[in-house]
Design a protein around this motif. Structure first.
Motif, PDB file in Angstrom:
ATOM      1  N   MET A  48      56.434  40.880  33.888  1.00 30.23           N
ATOM      2  CA  MET A  48      56.803  40.042  35.034  1.00 30.23           C
ATOM      3  C   MET A  48      56.032  40.460  36.279  1.00 30.23           C
ATOM      4  O   MET A  48      55.630  39.614  37.085  1.00 30.23           O
ATOM      5  N   ILE A  49      55.801  41.756  36.448  1.00 31.15           N
ATOM      6  CA  ILE A  49      54.967  42.204  37.574  1.00 31.15           C
ATOM      7  C   ILE A  49      53.549  41.660  37.424  1.00 31.15           C
ATOM      8  O   ILE A  49      52.911  41.249  38.396  1.00 31.15           O
ATOM      9  N   ALA A  50      53.068  41.610  36.178  1.00 33.46           N
ATOM     10  CA  ALA A  50      51.701  41.144  35.912  1.00 33.46           C
ATOM     11  C   ALA A  50      51.549  39.638  36.006  1.00 33.46           C
ATOM     12  O   ALA A  50      50.435  39.135  36.165  1.00 33.46           O
ATOM     13  N   GLY A  51      52.640  38.894  35.878  1.00 32.02           N
ATOM     14  CA  GLY A  51      52.552  37.441  35.825  1.00 32.02           C
ATOM     15  C   GLY A  51      52.334  36.909  34.426  1.00 32.02           C
ATOM     16  O   GLY A  51      52.059  35.729  34.239  1.00 32.02           O
ATOM     17  N   PRO A  71      50.247  33.049  38.720  1.00 30.31           N
ATOM     18  CA  PRO A  71      49.641  33.567  37.476  1.00 30.31           C
ATOM     19  C   PRO A  71      48.982  34.919  37.733  1.00 30.31           C
ATOM     20  O   PRO A  71      48.802  35.326  38.890  1.00 30.31           O
ATOM     21  N   PRO A  72      48.591  35.631  36.677  1.00 30.67           N
ATOM     22  CA  PRO A  72      48.020  36.973  36.849  1.00 30.67           C
ATOM     23  C   PRO A  72      46.818  37.034  37.796  1.00 30.67           C
ATOM     24  O   PRO A  72      46.717  37.965  38.589  1.00 30.67           O
ATOM     25  N   HIS A  73      45.932  36.032  37.735  1.00 29.49           N
ATOM     26  CA  HIS A  73      44.716  36.122  38.554  1.00 29.49           C
ATOM     27  C   HIS A  73      45.002  35.998  40.045  1.00 29.49           C
ATOM     28  O   HIS A  73      44.147  36.301  40.869  1.00 29.49           O
ATOM     29  N   ALA A 153      44.432  45.834  43.139  1.00 28.39           N
ATOM     30  CA  ALA A 153      45.436  46.432  44.018  1.00 28.39           C
ATOM     31  C   ALA A 153      46.428  47.270  43.231  1.00 28.39           C
ATOM     32  O   ALA A 153      47.070  48.164  43.773  1.00 28.39           O
ATOM     33  N   CYS A 154      46.551  46.969  41.937  1.00 27.62           N
ATOM     34  CA  CYS A 154      47.546  47.662  41.116  1.00 27.62           C
ATOM     35  C   CYS A 154      47.087  47.747  39.670  1.00 27.62           C
ATOM     36  O   CYS A 154      46.568  46.761  39.128  1.00 27.62           O
ATOM     37  N   PHE A 155      47.262  48.922  39.061  1.00 29.58           N
ATOM     38  CA  PHE A 155      47.042  49.098  37.629  1.00 29.58           C
ATOM     39  C   PHE A 155      48.384  49.009  36.922  1.00 29.58           C
ATOM     40  O   PHE A 155      49.360  49.651  37.327  1.00 29.58           O
ATOM     41  N   LEU A 156      48.432  48.255  35.834  1.00 32.20           N
ATOM     42  CA  LEU A 156      49.621  48.163  34.998  1.00 32.20           C
ATOM     43  C   LEU A 156      49.235  48.649  33.606  1.00 32.20           C
ATOM     44  O   LEU A 156      48.328  48.097  32.980  1.00 32.20           O
TER      45      LEU A 156
END
Length: 353
Positions: A48-51, A71-73, A153-156
């Motif tokens: 959900m954080i990633a989209g 969306p993720p992008h 901005a963020c690594f998942l």
């Protein structure tokens, strides 16, 4: 970098509740580990954080901007999965470059980013190799390079080390943490491995059955567990748990009576928890000792673990010196240090005292 806020997130699949009323603030630039057993909702939360998935209700914010339905992008994130997900027909260089396919960077800028990522992850000798010519750890480093080359901005990271052997996991743990600190990028790392969580995370968010049980630094989670679940999930060997009652400042469990040394634990049913390093092995009839029968003895080199059964069928553990000898079936006593004991109420929450 990014500050990520999850507000009252709930995710359901038909009647199944995967995540329930989750409030979570991920600090800009921190390495947050989401820890829990399979099915606890940690990967669903990451998606959900990633989209890659959307909450049934609630809000997700990146630096104060709502991205719940984006969306993720649109979120400027990069993901690293359990499987390296490299294109098998492309070299490492081409695999990394594929992450920049939709960027507006010049050819020279792309080449520079690939070179920088390869240098950070020590992939320079492998840039012209195919994935099939590399080890599992090298492939996972290449997958990480694909992520960082975009300067997100963020690594998942979804259990990126779980498919590797023990030695590779150990080396890549430190590499990932070192890389994240050098880049200063926010990272959210999902795992079911408590050792990874304790050694990698600035903070750990412990989840169980879709709920956030506790969030804190590794020291806070280990030394001040908020619930029986957290207490037993964190720690190797695991915490000993004995069910009993408190009455008049004394813990009772069958014939066992342990003076609580003035600790203000309310009367009533409780579970006593004590870590293996905070118990003493003694004679089975010693005052305050829990009589046990030796079930097994594990030799770990610098220490050994006595595993024993008490009268209630619980497996209790004690750390002893490596020279300690016992045979299966021997009768011993396990004496907890009263000051190091935790107490948990019938609801599973820790009683502070």
């Amino acid at each position: 970098m990014a500050k990520i806020e999850l507000r009252q997130i709930r995710k359901t699949y038909d009647r199944y509740v995967a995540v329930e009323n989750l409030d979570l603030d991920i600090i800009d630039g921190e390495f947050l580990v989401m820890l829990g057993p399979s099915g606890c909702g940690k990967t669903t939360t990451l998606n959900m954080i990633a989209g890659l998935d959307y909450p049934s209700q609630g809000q997700i914010l990146f630096d104060g901007r709502e991205v719940t339905a984006e969306p993720p992008h649109g979120r400027n994130i990069a993901m690293v999965f359990q499987s390296s997900l490299l294109y098998p027909h492309l070299t490492v260089r081409k695999n990394i470059e594929a992450s920049l396919r939709h960027s507006k960077l010049s050819k020279a800028e792309r080449a520079q980013r690939i070179a920088d990522a390869a240098r950070m992850l020590e992939l320079e000798p492998m840039l012209d190799k195919l994935p099939s010519q590399m080890s599992g750890g090298q492939r996972q480093r290449a997958a990480t390079a694909k992520a960082i080359v975009r300067e997100p901005a963020c690594f998942l990271l979804d259990e990126p080390l779980s498919a590797l052997d023990a030695a590779l996991r150990l080396s890549l743990r430190s590499e990932l943490v070192n890389l994240q600190k050098r880049l200063g990028t926010t990272a959210v790392f999902v795992t079911h491995d408590q050792v990874e969580a304790m050694t990698m995370g600035d903070r750990i968010a412990v989840m169980s059955k879709g709920n956030l049980e506790q969030i804190g630094t590794p020291d806070e989670i280990y030394n001040q567990p908020a619930s029986l679940f957290v207490a037993t999930f964190l720690g190797s060997p695991p915490m000993n748990i004995v069910a009993g009652d408190v009455s008049g400042g004394v813990f009772h469990a069958g014939p066992v009576a342990i003076d609580l040394a003035g600790r203000a634990i309310p009367n009533g049913p409780v579970s006593l928890g004590v870590r293996p390093q905070h118990v003493t092995v003694t004679a089975p009839d010693a005052a305050g000792a829990i009589p046990v029968t030796v079930y097994a003895l594990e030799h770990l080199g610098r220490e050994s673990v006595v595993i024993a059964d008490d009268a209630g069928g619980n497996k209790l553990r004690a750390l002893v010196d490596p020279g300690f000898h016992a045979r299966i079936g021997d009768r011993l006593g396990i004496m907890p240090a009263a000051s190091a004991c935790f107490f948990f109420g019938p609801d599973g929450r820790r009683i502070s005292a």
